[in-house]
Scaffold this motif. Structure first.
Motif: not given
Lengths: 375, 95
Positions: B48, B61, B65
């Motif tokens: 990621v 983020d 994820e």
């Protein structure tokens, strides 16, 4: 509400299960969040990618996952079946047994009985040097071979050079003839000897035909061992027989043609003793005994250690003086050399190691023996 | 519903009061590390991050994820054990 009850109440059960699942989800989310924070901090602080290097090194240290190897790729039992040659004994030893074998072989490990081996080695070296010193009449009554005693004695005496007990024991021995010094474990049992003055001539003769009979200069007792006892030489035995039974004494199996009267002078005992003592007093160096045999040399080199107690010795000239190794051992030139032919070489039987371990002998014997050697 | 939420609140309170919640948390964390879940998730994180760029990664983020995948990747054995412990707690302390 108990677990057993739960299947019964349907709606409650499902609600309960839902509750349980809720709690579980919360916990898992907590864990995930925790991980996210951890990673994010590592990224921002710059240490997230620290365990990564270039591709080459990564490949090199990749974890290995094959059978038979560990994760580093090393084989575990590689050296198990190999054999090594021992540098000491030249045998082929299995690798896993190699270290213990070396320990025993070289005599250096903790369990290698190196003391016993050392003693063995020194015994072998010293057995030749001590063969001439077996003429010690003080050891009429002991059971061990003389050599073992002497060697053990020497060790003990070396250890206890300055112990106060020493002079006490020496005086003790000199003063008491024939009393069993049983209190002291290091003393011999003198009781088993026979005093020649107590026996009639016939008894003496019969005794002498079967037994050694050499008279100890200290205790005046006759050796009760066999005619081949290693402590006394045949010369001594001849001398005793001549002394006790007259010049027509029965011949020993291995009679020596030694000048007998010189060898056994009880009347001259005091003179002899003074001579012995006097001769003994100067410090004798091995280099002086050039004319003596190698065996005497050995005894000479050892003598300085035993020099201390000698002046206190009341040596009785006893039997067997004449059968010492010929030649003047060391140093003193004032006494003329006795014209004795050298005695036949005598060898001690190799002492039993077991006995050796248990022997602790007084110094005086060794001193007396060494003193006689110098004549 | 009220009852339910009240029950839930009570139990949560109980969990926290008695320290059982913390214990369960620690237990879960240990188990997840043990079974390799954590390393798996970290590897995923790396992807990621590489995707998003090292400088611009935010917590959001990552959370977005990671969490779904994390939930899915928990091994069954760990899940079962935890559920059992929670049930036991409830059985012991619920009204």
């Amino acid at each position: 509400m108990k677990m057993e009850d739960m299947p019964l109440s349907g709606p409650d059960n499902t609600k309960l299960e839902a509750l349980v699942n809720d709690i579980y989800s919360e916990l898992v989310e907590d864990a995930c969040l925790g991980l996210c924070f951890e990673v994010h901090r590592a990224v921002k602080q710059g240490y997230f990618f620290l365990d990564e290097t270039d591709q080459e090194s990564m490949k090199e240290f990749e974890i290995v996952d094959q059978p038979g190897v560990d994760i580093f790729g090393q084989v575990y039992n590689q050296w198990k079946n190999k054999e090594c040659e021992c540098p000491n004994c030249k045998r082929l030893i299995a690798a896993s047994r190699f270290a213990p074998h070396l320990e025993k072989c070289l005599g250096m490990g903790r369990n290698s009985s190196r003391i016993a081996n050392r003693r063995l080695a020194s015994n072998n070296n010293m057995s030749k040097s001590e063969s001439d010193q077996e003429d010690n009449d003080d050891l009429n009554d002991n059971d061990w071979s003389y050599g073992a005693e002497k060697r053990a004695k020497k060790r003990k005496s070396d250890k206890s050079q300055t112990s106060p007990r020493r002079s006490k024991t020496l005086k003790h021995k000199n003063g008491e003839l024939g009393s069993g010094i049983s209190a002291d474990p290091y003393k011999y049992n003198y009781n088993a000897g026979i005093n020649y003055e107590m026996l009639g001539p016939d008894e003496v003769q019969s005794f002498l035909t079967t037994q050694c009979g050499v008279i100890s200069e200290h205790t005046k007792k006759m050796c009760t061992r066999s005619q081949r006892c290693p402590q006394h030489t045949d010369e001594q035995r001849m001398a005793v027989r001549v002394f006790l039974l007259g010049p027509s004494a029965p011949v020993l199996p291995e009679a020596d043609s030694v000048a007998v009267p010189e060898s056994f002078d009880i009347p001259d005992g005091q003179a002899l003793m003074s001579r012995l003592q006097w001769e003994d007093s100067p410090e004798i160096s091995p280099s002086d005994s050039a004319s003596s045999k190698a065996s005497t040399n050995h005894s000479d080199s050892r003598r300085p250690k035993k020099k201390k107690p000698r002046p206190s010795l009341g040596l009785n000239s006893g039997g067997g003086i004449g059968s010492l190794s010929g030649g003047g051992g060391g140093g003193s030139s004032q006494i003329s050399e006795r014209p004795l032919p050298p005695p036949p070489p005598q060898r001690l039987c190799i002492p039993n190691i077991r006995k050796l371990k248990n022997t602790v002998t007084p110094t005086r014997e060794m001193v007396a023996g060494a003193v006689k050697n110098c004549l | 519903m009220n009852k339910e939420s009240r029950l839930k609140a009570t139990i949560n309170q109980r969990l926290t009061e008695l320290g059982e919640r913390e214990r369960l948390k620690e237990l879960l964390r240990a188990k997840l590390t043990e079974c390799g879940w954590k390393d798996q998730m970290k590897a995923h994180c790396k992807e990621v991050i590489r995707e998003k760029g090292l400088e611009h990664v935010t917590v959001e983020d990552l959370v977005v994820e990671i969490t779904p995948k994390g939930r899915a990747l928990v091994p069954d054995s760990v899940k079962k054990e935890l559920l059992q412990r929670i049930r036991a707690f409830l059985a012991q302390h619920a009204a």
